[in-house]
Design a protein around this motif. Structure first.
Motif, PDB file in Angstrom:
ATOM      1  N   UNK A 176       0.826  -1.221   0.000  1.00 34.10           N
ATOM      2  CA  UNK A 176       0.000   0.000   0.000  1.00 34.10           C
ATOM      3  C   UNK A 176       0.854   1.262   0.000  1.00 34.10           C
ATOM      4  N   UNK A 177       1.917   1.226  -0.749  1.00 34.63           N
ATOM      5  CA  UNK A 177       2.791   2.387  -0.854  1.00 34.63           C
ATOM      6  C   UNK A 177       3.795   2.523   0.272  1.00 34.63           C
ATOM      7  N   UNK A 178       3.736   1.624   1.244  1.00 29.67           N
ATOM      8  CA  UNK A 178       4.686   1.664   2.363  1.00 29.67           C
ATOM      9  C   UNK A 178       5.813   0.669   2.134  1.00 29.67           C
ATOM     10  N   UNK A 179       7.012   1.114   2.439  1.00 29.29           N
ATOM     11  CA  UNK A 179       8.179   0.254   2.330  1.00 29.29           C
ATOM     12  C   UNK A 179       8.949   0.295   3.640  1.00 29.29           C
ATOM     13  N   UNK A 180       9.347  -0.875   4.055  1.00 28.44           N
ATOM     14  CA  UNK A 180      10.082  -0.912   5.311  1.00 28.44           C
ATOM     15  C   UNK A 180      10.492  -2.323   5.672  1.00 28.44           C
ATOM     16  N   UNK A 181      10.854  -2.485   6.936  1.00 28.21           N
ATOM     17  CA  UNK A 181      11.290  -3.775   7.463  1.00 28.21           C
ATOM     18  C   UNK A 181      10.371  -4.149   8.614  1.00 28.21           C
ATOM     19  N   UNK A 182       9.808  -5.357   8.554  1.00 28.88           N
ATOM     20  CA  UNK A 182       8.969  -5.876   9.620  1.00 28.88           C
ATOM     21  C   UNK A 182       9.688  -6.948  10.409  1.00 28.88           C
TER      22      UNK A 182
END
Length: 226
Positions: A146-152
């Motif tokens: 949903x347009x979010x990028x990161x590390x989980x």
């Protein structure tokens, strides 16, 4: 790096908060229920923090290759936060977070939750609670959604080390009654009073002797015609 997996970490001793380790829970309506926990990592545990940073960086490099078209997000989201700061909504973290790094981990798969004294037996739900101390395996991953990028952070398994003050707000019996313990008093021996054996009553039958005339020697009754 843990077990030759650059994305995986084994924490040092951490305190558990919001521990949903026995029953999955959905954070929002419509979401899939997950097992989850918040790890409170002491800032004094420099070794664990270094391992976390290294694994987060490894996940970011993996994301650049597979998901982010070789571009690192300028505002990359990570699951670790400063417990002495504030949440994303601007509210401060709880008092239990002071002096800690706060890390959220979750999984659709139920984690194994064991005690350090016996790794072969799963703990009962009553022995798993927010506030206890444990070591936890986690694995970081890159995402683009949903347009979010990161590390989980994915939740692995949990090894309970020791008890802690519950964070549910409910006081434990140990804390309520500490110092009031009383040893169990042994019961005095019971003596049974022996009962007296009653002797059977005997009855003597008195035989009335007939009156005798002193002259004739005959019973008086006979003389009267009786």
């Amino acid at each position: 790096m843990y077990q030759n997996d650059a994305l995986k970490c084994l924490t040092g001793e951490v305190r558990l908060s919001y521990a949903n380790l026995c029953t999955p829970r959905a954070n929002n309506p419509g979401e899939d229920p997950k097992y989850s926990v918040t790890l409170l990592i002491p800032k004094t545990d420099i070794a664990t923090k270094a391992d976390l940073d290294a694994s987060i960086e490894a996940a970011a490099q993996d994301g650049m290759q597979r998901l982010w078209n070789g571009v690192r997000p300028p505002m990359m989201r990570t699951p670790i936060h400063d417990g002495d700061g504030v949440k994303e909504n601007g509210e401060p973290y709880g008092e239990e977070c002071r002096g800690h790094w706060v890390l959220n981990a979750s999984s659709k798969q139920k984690p194994d939750v064991v005690h350090s004294s016996n790794l072969n037996v799963q703990l009962s739900p009553g022995d798993v609670y927010s506030g206890m101390y444990a070591r936890v395996t986690i694995r970081f991953f890159a995402y683009a959604s949903s347009g979010n990028r990161g590390v989980g952070c994915g939740l692995g398994n949990v090894m309970k080390i020791r008890e802690g003050e519950p964070l549910s707000g409910k006081s434990s019996a140990l804390n309520d009654f500490k110092g009031l313990e009383q040893p169990i008093q042994p019961m005095p021996p019971q003596y049974i009073q022996p009962t007296q054996t009653q002797q059977p009553q005997t009855y003597q039958t008195q035989v009335q002797q007939p009156q005798v005339d002193p002259i004739t020697g005959a019973p008086i009754g006979n003389m009267l015609g009786l």
